[in-house]
Enzyme design. Structure first.
Site, PDB file in Angstrom:
ATOM      1  N   HIS A   1       1.651   4.471  -2.838  1.00 39.85           N
ATOM      2  CA  HIS A   1       1.747   5.930  -2.684  1.00 39.85           C
ATOM      3  C   HIS A   1       3.109   6.402  -3.187  1.00 39.85           C
ATOM      4  CE1 HIS A   1      -1.966   6.668  -0.599  1.00 39.85           C
ATOM      5  NE2 HIS A   1      -1.665   5.900   0.433  1.00 39.85           N
TER       6      HIS A   1
ATOM      7  N   HIS B   1       3.294   6.602  -6.935  1.00 45.84           N
ATOM      8  CA  HIS B   1       2.538   7.754  -7.428  1.00 45.84           C
ATOM      9  C   HIS B   1       3.439   8.994  -7.411  1.00 45.84           C
ATOM     10  CE1 HIS B   1      -1.855   9.522  -7.279  1.00 45.84           C
ATOM     11  NE2 HIS B   1      -1.283   9.715  -8.433  1.00 45.84           N
TER      12      HIS B   1
ATOM     13  N   HIS C   1       0.838  -1.202   0.000  1.00 44.86           N
ATOM     14  CA  HIS C   1       0.000   0.000   0.000  1.00 44.86           C
ATOM     15  C   HIS C   1       0.879   1.260   0.000  1.00 44.86           C
ATOM     16  CE1 HIS C   1      -3.689   2.330   1.244  1.00 44.86           C
ATOM     17  NE2 HIS C   1      -2.747   3.148   1.682  1.00 44.86           N
ATOM     18  N   GLU C   2       1.804   1.315   0.930  1.00 46.94           N
ATOM     19  CA  GLU C   2       2.664   2.506   1.013  1.00 46.94           C
ATOM     20  C   GLU C   2       3.556   2.620  -0.218  1.00 46.94           C
ATOM     21  OE1 GLU C   2       1.866   4.708   3.029  1.00 46.94           O
ATOM     22  OE2 GLU C   2       0.552   3.441   4.238  1.00 46.94           O
TER      23      GLU C   2
HETATM   24 ZN   LIG Z   1      -2.993   5.203   1.904  1.00 42.05          ZN
END
Ligand SMILES: [Zn+2]
Length: 690
Positions: free
Chosen positions: A481, A484, A477-478
């Site tokens: 980010h 991105h 998940h991290e």
């Molecule tokens: Zn998040």
């Protein structure tokens, strides 16, 4: 006095973590803020032309150093929270906040941005630059910059009163939470509770100077009681105390002065007044301005659709739960305080497997290599070890390169928990990609987790750290980010990477990456049992998959209930009208809830997200972003390959690389060839046949 250069002011490349000390913070921040103020004075002078290069570009470039340096200080405060760093950070925090508040209230800047927008040059600006100008103007407007002079003082008053009320809401809730304690003197009452929870309760009592065990409404105590305590009376008492925190009742945890009802009432009135002053029909419209969703009606329609589709599954879940409660623990009159307890028993009966067993397969080197492998296959880049000064010996540093060997970005990875590190997992920005006079400055990110460091030893060798499956999902998940931020092609600070991405779309890449933690082939490659080296067995994986969607219908409806309540409260509820907040909630529940809490339950009084935090008319964002990420992943499923090269390139080009350069809906549509659909999320949640 020292003549050495302050390392916080060295912006030539990566942060100088080897040299930066707490005593550098004040002089660096003071000088950067002074520079910032001087720059703003110069740029807002009448003689400064309202052009991109003289004004907007110069502003972004000129304020980058203070943002970057303060980012380093904030990062060190989060990962190395020793007294000297905490002091250095807290000492300068008010100064920095004041600087940014001034900036957002500076009407001369607003006028210049408007002049630039109205100038012939604006039509010739790149898409990114236009977006920067539009975002600035939007934010100034929402901050009240366009109000007639005689209305501005009132607007300011509203803002100040609202921030006090938000703080008051949270304080009341915390005071009420802290005020309650259940002291248990008969250990038999604790039957069912795990040993570590009992031990914590015993220590809690000891600390409070009493014998026995102290149970509280804080989550590490309340959660396990509701989930594991065999005593139904105990669960019922704790449930009542928890559900009536900061409410009007005088029993249990409450005190009338902590009642949050008047606080909510006042917040809703002020939000409505703010909205009307800004020319909107209601606060929900204000909240949606910087978000991906366009109108409250669109959000409501989305939530109603999700509710209708999840409802049959939630009804099945609750029927199953009640039937199990009757047969197993022998509970005929199922009550809300039985829900977590019976769910836990049902989960164990049906999908028994141990997180600890699973954990033995996720060894750190395999998991990290697995993550990098996914990134490399999906986005045609390579991730290589790199070196840089860091804040702890355990920190690793990597670089991402193109196949031709060009540097794309770099990141620090700080996986282990430390006493001096903030809890949870998060990605943070060290440097943002942008074009400068010297060329492209590449992005840099921090990935921070709180996993257990390696502890085991065999034959004098340290065994690798092992992660739970949830921790692996967190890491992915991290990393999403991070990608991105790192794989952006943005050249303008304000819309490069994560900057300027709508709040309800920002979780798309992070939740997207989680999907790879559920792919059998991926898991085969990234697991190796800590003792045997064997990959995850299929049988265990099947159990994990089956448990993944346990009660997903009920959980989804619960989130939708909160989101619908929040949205309707901010777009159709009249705080000065005859009906109450509780009546609105009851109406929402009649539509979507399958388990109706007792009449005295005061959920709104503890709904901190929307009254104590920034989620007012924004709670729907959680589900909204899940729809986007599931639907994006479905593009790979439709192609028949989670690593399909064409789809991967399109995801990179249209979503990751774009960052905040255009509205998220345009990026999504460009990637998917159509607008988002809810089907993939429902399917992934087990609510549509695959
Ligand atoms: Zn998040």
């Amino acid at each position: 006095m020292t003549t050495e250069i302050n390392p916080l002011l060295d912006f030539s490349d990566l942060p100088r973590f080897d040299l930066i000390r707490p005593e550098h913070v004040r002089p660096a921040v003071e000088s950067l803020i002074a520079d910032g103020r001087a720059l703003i004075a110069r740029l807002t002078a009448e003689t400064t032309p309202a052009t991109w290069s003289d004004f907007a570009g110069a502003l972004a470039d000129g304020l980058e150093p203070v943002g970057r340096a303060w980012g380093v200080v904030g990062h060190l405060h989060a990962v190395n929270d020793v007294p000297a760093w905490r002091e250095a950070y807290n000492e300068m925090l008010p100064e920095v906040s004041r600087f940014y508040t001034e900036l957002s209230q500076n009407l001369a800047l607003f006028d210049k941005f408007r002049a630039l927008k109205a100038s012939p040059e604006c039509a010739t600006l790149s898409r990114e630059r236009k977006k920067v100008v539009d975002n600035e103007i939007r934010d100034f407007r929402l901050g009240g910059a366009e109000l007639p002079e005689d209305q501005k003082p009132r607007f300011q008053e509203i803002m100040e009163e609202m921030s006090q009320l938000s703080a008051k809401f949270s304080e009341n809730l915390l005071d009420a939470t802290n005020a309650f304690a259940e002291i248990v003197s008969d250990e038999a009452l604790l039957a069912g509770l795990p040993d570590d929870v009992r031990e914590a309760a015993r220590l809690g009592a000891e600390k409070a100077g009493s014998a026995g065990w102290k149970l509280t409404l804080h989550h590490p105590s309340y959660g396990p009681v509701m989930q594991y305590a065999d005593s139904r009376d105990l669960r019922a008492r704790m449930y009542r105390a928890y559900a009536t925190r900061a409410a009007e009742f005088a029993d249990g945890s409450s005190k009338p002065e902590w009642d949050n009802a008047p606080v909510m009432q006042r917040i809703l009135e002020l939000r409505e007044e703010e909205a009307r002053m800004l020319g909107f029909a209601n606060f929900a419209e204000v909240s949606l301005q910087p978000k991906m969703a366009d109108t409250p009606a669109q959000v409501l329609a989305f939530l109603h659709e999700m509710a209708a589709r999840a409802r049959p599954f939630a009804e099945r879940d609750i029927a199953e739960l009640k039937a199990f409660a009757r047969d197993e623990p022998g509970i005929a009159d199922f009550q809300p305080w039985d829900a977590a307890y019976v769910s836990e028993k049902l989960l164990q009966a049906r999908y028994a497997f141990s997180d600890q067993d699973v954990k033995q397969y996720f060894t750190e080197p395999k998991v990290v290599a697995g993550l990098f492998g996914v990134i490399e296959s999906l986005f045609t880049v390579s991730v290589k070890p790199d070196s840089a000064p860091a804040w702890d010996d355990d920190v690793r540093f990597y670089r991402i390169e193109t196949p031709a060997g060009d540097l794309v970005g770099q990141f620090y990875m700080d996986l282990y928990a430390r006493e001096t590190k903030r809890g949870g997992a998060w990605m943070d920005i060290a440097r943002t990609r942008r074009r400068t006079a010297a060329g492209i400055e590449t992005p840099v990110a921090y990935l921070n987790c709180n996993f257990a460091r390696p502890v085991g030893e065999r034959d004098g060798q340290t065994l690798p750290a092992t992660f739970t499956h949830d921790e692996v999902i967190t890491l992915f998940h991290e990393a999403g980010h991070g990608l991105h931020h790192l794989l952006t092609r943005g050249e303008e600070l304000g819309v490069s990477g994560l900057h300027g991405v709508e709040w309800d779309a920002v979780e798309l890449p992070s939740q997207f990456m989680e999907n790879y933690c559920w792919e059998w082939e991926v898991l085969q490659g990234m697991t190796a049992h800590v003792d045997t080296g064997a990959p995850l067995p299929r049988e265990l994986f099947d159990k994990m998959l089956a448990a993944r969607n346990f009660q997903s219908g009920m959980m989804m409806l619960r989130q939708i209930e909160f989101a619908l309540f929040d949205m309707r409260l901010h777009c159709e509820f009249d705080p000065k009208g005859a009906s109450t907040v509780m009546e609105l909630l009851a109406e929402v529940r009649r539509e979507v809830a399958v388990l109706i809490p007792p009449e005295w339950h005061r959920f709104p009084h503890s709904f901190s997200h929307i009254f104590g935090g920034g989620y007012g008319a924004g709670y729907y964002s959680y589900k909204w972003a899940e729809v986007l990420s599931a639907d994006a992943y479905a593009a790979f499923e439709e192609a028949g390959d989670p690593f399909d090269a064409t789809v991967g390139k399109r995801f990179l080009d249209e979503i990751l690389a774009m960052g905040g350069a255009r509205p998220a809906i345009e990026s999504f549509t460009a990637f998917r060839g159509r607008e988002p659909k809810v089907d993939a999320l429902l399917r992934h949640s087990g609510m549509i046949a695959a």
